[in-house]
Write an enzyme that holds these catalytic residues in place. Structure first.
Site, mmCIF file in Angstrom:
data_model
loop_
_atom_site.group_PDB
_atom_site.id
_atom_site.type_symbol
_atom_site.label_atom_id
_atom_site.label_comp_id
_atom_site.label_asym_id
_atom_site.label_seq_id
_atom_site.Cartn_x
_atom_site.Cartn_y
_atom_site.Cartn_z
ATOM 1 C CE LYS A 1 3.926 -1.920 1.417
ATOM 2 N NZ LYS A 1 3.815 -1.797 0.497
ATOM 3 N N GLY B 1 -0.885 -3.991 -4.189
ATOM 4 C CA GLY B 1 -0.766 -5.003 -4.541
ATOM 5 C C GLY B 1 0.951 -5.597 -3.939
ATOM 6 C CG HIS B 2 1.372 -6.067 -0.383
ATOM 7 N ND1 HIS B 2 -0.283 -5.439 1.010
ATOM 8 C CD2 HIS B 2 0.777 -4.627 -0.863
ATOM 9 C CE1 HIS B 2 0.153 -4.388 1.511
ATOM 10 N NE2 HIS B 2 0.685 -3.399 0.217
ATOM 11 C CG ASP C 1 4.801 -1.448 -5.507
ATOM 12 O OD1 ASP C 1 3.931 -1.313 -5.015
ATOM 13 O OD2 ASP C 1 4.650 -0.547 -6.393
ATOM 14 C CD GLN D 1 -1.727 2.613 -0.140
ATOM 15 O OE1 GLN D 1 -2.032 2.794 0.771
ATOM 16 N NE2 GLN D 1 -1.994 1.512 -1.062
#
Ligand code: GDP
Ligand code: IMO
Ligand code: MG
Length: 423
Positions: free
Chosen positions: A16, A40-41, A13, A223
């Site tokens: 990225k 979750g990007h 988080d 990650q």
């Protein structure tokens, strides 16, 4: 520069998605190589938010080819939902999105097993509950279903039957939960196979071909390095190779080395789930950073734990992935704080340690802090205040690599590229 990577340098988080989206403008391919929809990007464009889970974060750029490599674990139902969700934002077709035929499939059993272990097992990791760990277990034990198996019913039956009896015993006798029969699971997965088949290809050869044509490839990590199954804070890690080495096993850089490996780091540290966190803040300041930074997981909505920037951890990440530069995000969240600290080393058993090597028990590490002068930047214009420059210089000097990018807000426009990076 032809090959570059964006890798989380902390516990995920770090931003990225935002950095990948911005650099994708100048790249031909964006490749995911590990993880799955546990990621979750987040990308903000003109006030509109897009959260990507398994689809690469270059997808909002029509010229860019998005590739999901063989090291990824794919949950087909979620993949299709994600495709549907982004269709108002961008046009995705089998021409600009490719999915590896040998990526591993996450089945219903994997999700159920992940949840059962978290609720009934002896040790809680705080997983995202997406079935990631159990799917990678089946991969390394050589009984996983691969994406190409979804395209042929007989093969699918055969592959699913492999290990089914063992799972049945586990579910019935240990966890006492219902689970689908092979027939039900075959029907479910085969129907997804029909819907995804046009995206499926040999992505290794595709990347090989594009590289030989001189195309620029950006590898997007999910990650962070400290969640790597080998390098991370085991057992509080994910089940894939999140460090740069995962690119070689999960997508391939045929015959080449990575030219630029950008470690994305928040200007502070966050973590979701269980595990050690030496600089974690339990006071009002921690709550303030959590609230101002809107630190809630993009996949699970869980509150992220917050703490000061931790240089020993970052030094370790630089070594694990041979990072060549840092992209520092969320500086706006630290602006205007009354106090500002950076952890430059730990005290462990009476000794000073400046790198979080695996031999150190991070639960025992007492952070040693340098007080920095608080900065109050509004980030109008590209010039940083002397205090902010000092904050970034301290980090650069400690890590021995430059901060080439810094971000001060979620939007595409809220970013500074230093020294004409990728111009
Ligand atoms: P990722 O998993 O590394 O892509 O990061 P996430 O999307 O899970 O979390 C990063 C969060 O910070 C998202 O909500 C982003 O929109 C947001 N973000 C990224 N960069 C910045 C920044 O510089 N400042 C602020 N305030 N938010 C940012
Ligand atoms: P992105 O790509 C932050 C964490 C989980 C848990 C551990 C294991 O958005 O940075 P898993 O479901 O993978 O078996 O969970 O890893 N985790 C993440 N934390 N960002 C992520 O992804 C994460 N993906 C997994 O919270 O502690
Ligand atoms: Mg995230």
């Amino acid at each position: 520069m032809q090959t570059l990577a964006i890798i989380g340098a902390q516990w995920g988080d770090e931003g990225k998605g935002k950095i990948t989206d911005l650099l994708a403008e100048k790249c031909d391919l964006v490749v995911r190589y590990q993880g799955g929809h546990n990621a979750g990007h987040t990308i903000w464009v003109n006030g509109q938010k897009t959260v990507l889970h398994v689809i690469p974060s270059g997808v909002l750029h029509p010229h860019c080819l998005s590739v999901i490599g063989h090291g990824v674990v794919l949950e087909p139902e979620n993949f299709l939902k994600e495709l549907d969700k982004i269709k108002n934002m961008t046009k995705v077709t089998p021409d600009n999105l490719k999915l590896s035929s040998t990526a591993t499939v996450i089945t219903s059993y994997h999700k159920l097993l992940d949840a059962a272990r978290e609720t009934q097992g002896p040790e809680k990791i705080g997983t995202t509950g997406k079935g990631i760990g159990p799917a990678y277990e089946d991969k390394v034990s050589r009984r996983a279903v691969k994406v190409k198996d979804l395209l042929d019913k007989d093969t699918l039956v055969r592959r699913l039957a492999n290990g089914y009896a063992e799972k049945a015993i586990l579910f019935k006798n240990l966890y006492q939960i219902d689970f689908p029969t092979i027939e039900e699971e075959v029907e479910r997965l085969y129907s997804y196979g029909l819907q995804i088949k046009d995206y499926v290809t040999d992505t290794f050869s595709l990347i090989d071909q594009k590289l030989s044509e001189g195309k620029r490839v950006l590898y997007e990590g999910a990650q962070g390095i400290l969640l790597d199954v080998d390098y991370g804070t085991y057992p509080y890690v994910t089940s894939s190779s999140t460090a740069a080495s995962g690119i070689y096993t999960g997508a391939g850089v045929p015959g080449r080395k990575l030219e630029e490996v950008i470690g994305v780091a928040k200007a502070y540290t966050t973590r979701v789930g269980e595990g050690p966190f030496p600089t974690e803040l339990f006071d009002d300041l921690g709550t303030h950073i959590q609230t101002k930074g809107n630190e809630f997981g993009a996949t699970t909505g869980r509150k992220r734990r917050c703490g000061w920037l931790d240089i020993p951890l970052l030094r370790y990440s630089v070594k694990c992935s041979q990072l060549t530069s840092i992209a520092l995000t969320k500086l706006d969240i630290l602006s205007d704080l009354p106090t500002l600290k950076i952890c430059y080393a730990y005290e462990v058993n009476g000794k000073t340690v400046d790198c979080a090597y695996p031999g150190i028990n991070l639960f025992d590490a007492k952070p040693l802090y340098k007080e920095m002068k608080p900065f109050k930047d509004t980030f109008e214009g590209d010039k940083a205040s002397p205090e902010l420059e000092a904050y970034m210089s301290f980090l650069q000097d400690a890590l021995g690599i430059p901060v080439k990018i810094y971000a001060y807000g979620p939007d595409r426009s809220q970013i500074v590229f230093r020294d004409n990076f990728l111009k």
